[in-house]
Design an enzyme around this catalytic site. Structure first.
Site, short mmCIF file in Angstrom:
data_model
loop_
_atom_site.label_atom_id
_atom_site.label_comp_id
_atom_site.label_asym_id
_atom_site.label_seq_id
_atom_site.Cartn_x
_atom_site.Cartn_y
_atom_site.Cartn_z
N ALA A 73 0.86 -1.20 0.00
CA ALA A 73 0.00 0.00 0.00
C ALA A 73 0.88 1.23 0.00
O ALA A 73 2.04 1.17 0.41
CB ALA A 73 -0.88 0.02 1.25
N THR A 115 -4.60 0.90 10.00
CA THR A 115 -3.93 2.07 10.61
C THR A 115 -4.84 2.82 11.57
O THR A 115 -6.07 2.80 11.42
CB THR A 115 -3.52 3.04 9.48
OG1 THR A 115 -3.11 4.29 10.04
CG2 THR A 115 -4.67 3.35 8.54
N TYR A 139 -5.79 8.44 2.65
CA TYR A 139 -5.03 7.26 3.12
C TYR A 139 -5.87 6.46 4.12
O TYR A 139 -6.11 5.26 3.94
CB TYR A 139 -3.71 7.72 3.76
CG TYR A 139 -3.02 6.61 4.52
CD1 TYR A 139 -2.52 5.50 3.84
CD2 TYR A 139 -2.90 6.65 5.91
CE1 TYR A 139 -1.91 4.45 4.53
CE2 TYR A 139 -2.29 5.62 6.59
CZ TYR A 139 -1.80 4.53 5.91
OH TYR A 139 -1.22 3.50 6.60
N1 UFG Z 1 6.43 15.74 13.08
C1 UFG Z 1 7.15 16.90 13.29
N2 UFG Z 1 8.19 17.15 12.47
C2 UFG Z 1 8.56 16.33 11.44
C3 UFG Z 1 7.82 15.15 11.25
C4 UFG Z 1 6.75 14.88 12.09
O1 UFG Z 1 6.86 17.68 14.19
O2 UFG Z 1 9.52 16.65 10.74
C5 UFG Z 1 5.31 15.44 13.99
C6 UFG Z 1 3.98 15.28 13.26
O3 UFG Z 1 3.36 16.52 13.08
C7 UFG Z 1 3.24 14.35 14.24
C8 UFG Z 1 4.35 13.48 14.83
O4 UFG Z 1 5.56 14.19 14.59
O5 UFG Z 1 2.66 15.09 15.24
C9 UFG Z 1 4.45 12.13 14.21
O6 UFG Z 1 4.49 12.28 12.80
P1 UFG Z 1 4.78 11.10 11.78
O7 UFG Z 1 4.74 11.70 10.42
O8 UFG Z 1 6.01 10.37 12.21
O9 UFG Z 1 3.59 10.11 12.01
P2 UFG Z 1 2.03 10.38 11.90
O10 UFG Z 1 1.52 10.38 13.29
O11 UFG Z 1 1.66 11.55 11.09
O12 UFG Z 1 1.60 9.18 10.98
C10 UFG Z 1 1.70 7.83 11.36
C11 UFG Z 1 1.82 6.97 10.13
C12 UFG Z 1 0.60 7.10 9.26
C13 UFG Z 1 -0.62 6.84 10.06
C14 UFG Z 1 -0.64 7.72 11.27
C15 UFG Z 1 -1.80 7.44 12.14
O13 UFG Z 1 2.94 7.36 9.39
O14 UFG Z 1 0.67 6.17 8.22
O15 UFG Z 1 0.56 7.52 12.03
O16 UFG Z 1 -1.64 6.23 12.75
F1 UFG Z 1 -1.71 7.13 9.31
#
Ligand code: UFG
Length: 325
Positions: A73, A115, A139
């Site tokens: 995916a 997810t 997604y």
């Molecule tokens: N973040 C930052 N700076 C960065 C990257 C991320 O502050 O450079 C923050 C994001 O805003 C978020 C946290 O760090 O608050 C975690 O971000 P990630 O991108 O690591 O992960 P997400 O929580 O956005 O996403 C993950 C998975 C997705 C899934 C989601 C919900 O990557 O596939 O969790 O479960 F959909």
């Protein structure tokens, strides 16, 4: 043997290793659009696109497949906002093709990689499997559509499934044979480790005005090996007579803020680096924390690794990946 779609990817490759360590034969199917051929270190490999029904049929004719773990995916929330069609095609439509071919070949067991994004902005915390499903991006929507299709199929055919809703997958194999390697990378921990490695100048925090203890978003980080263990247990559960299709959250049940994650990374790596505060990223909920009690009650699964171990293993892998160790 077990077919692992997307088994050359980050999470699929860790499950492939664990299955082989537990005596299962595996066949990794991947079109290598995101995955890495050198992450397929166990089992057999076939280069195939899930959208290619004829090729998929050939695979099922050639190999003796008894069950499927389905990871193939696209998984970037941001990309899914820009190019939603890609997500519905790849994540949903291709899964329909997979289910059709499975049915034709009488393969009736599937573990589906879902997810926490199916909950959107959660209306309660911690999030249980009964929390309202309200994805806020294509997604999450595409994953929920698959969950719903599986549930319909299971009602009218012999198919049995387990959907596993991961919270924030992180960390790497403790032997450093495989790990996270996205291109481009968007996940917090590998980006922070890039800063520690000097591959980027600084790390940006996306928003410090959330309703959380330090203003930054709180997430539930779960080690990829813990996820792998849950897949093994879910598959063994489906192998039992009398088991029924089900859905489970997979998380640690503990939330860490972005600032806390950065602090743990600084401590583990021993490197200080610049941290900038930027504006919010669209679609980020304040909190995502799992209630994974059901996985314990039914699968007897409980996570083993904490955030320190997650970061330590990710750091070892990250250094190796970038030739610094
Ligand atoms: N973040 C930052 N700076 C960065 C990257 C991320 O502050 O450079 C923050 C994001 O805003 C978020 C946290 O760090 O608050 C975690 O971000 P990630 O991108 O690591 O992960 P997400 O929580 O956005 O996403 C993950 C998975 C997705 C899934 C989601 C919900 O990557 O596939 O969790 O479960 F959909």
């Amino acid at each position: 043997m077990i077919l692992i779609t997307g088994g050359a990817g980050y999470i699929g490759s860790h499950i492939n290793k664990l299955l082989n360590q537990n005596g299962y034969e595996t066949l990794v199917l991947d079109n290598l659009s995101k995955g890495h051929k050198d992450s397929v270190k166990w089992g057999e490999f076939v280069d195939c696109d899930l959208g290619d029904e004829e090729a998929l049929n050939d695979v099922f004719n050639t190999y003796d497949i008894e069950g499927v773990m389905h990871f193939a995916a696209f998984s970037s929330v941001a990309e899914s906002m820009e190019e939603p069609e890609k997500y519905f095609k790849n994540n949903f439509e291709n899964t329909l093709t997979l289910l059709k071919v499975m049915k034709e070949h009488r393969v009736y067991k599937i573990i589906f990689s879902s997810t926490a994004a199916v909950y959107g902005i959660p209306e309660e915390l911690p999030i249980t499997e009964n929390t309202l499903l309200k994805p806020i991006n294509p997604y999450g929507e595409s994953k929920l559509m698959v969950e719903n299709r599986l549930s319909d199929e299971a009602e009218f055919t012999p198919l049995k499934y387990v959907s596993l809703r991961y919270f924030n997958a992180a960390g790497a194999d403790f032997d450093c044979e495989i790990g996270e390697n996205h291109n481009p990378e968007s996940h917090l921990i590998p980006l922070v480790l890039d800063a520690a490695l000097g591959r980027r100048k600084s790390i940006s925090i996306f928003g410090d005005d959330y309703e959380t203890r330090d203003g930054t978003c709180v997430r539930d980080y779960i080690h990829v090996n813990d996820l792998a263990e849950a897949h093994l247990k879910a598959y063994q559960y489906l192998e039992q007579d009398g088991s029924v299709s089900d859905i489970f959250n997979l998380g640690n049940g503990t939330g860490f803020s972005v600032k806390e994650v950065i602090d743990v990374c600084k401590e583990v790596t021993g490197v200080d680096f610049e941290v900038k505060i930027e504006g919010r990223r669209e679609g980020d909920p304040d909190f995502l924390i799992a209630d994974a009690d059901k996985a314990w009650r039914i699968l007897k699964w409980t996570p083993k690794y904490d955030l320190n171990e997650i970061v330590e293993s990710a750091w070892a892998w990250h250094q190796k990946l970038h030739g610094k160790k």
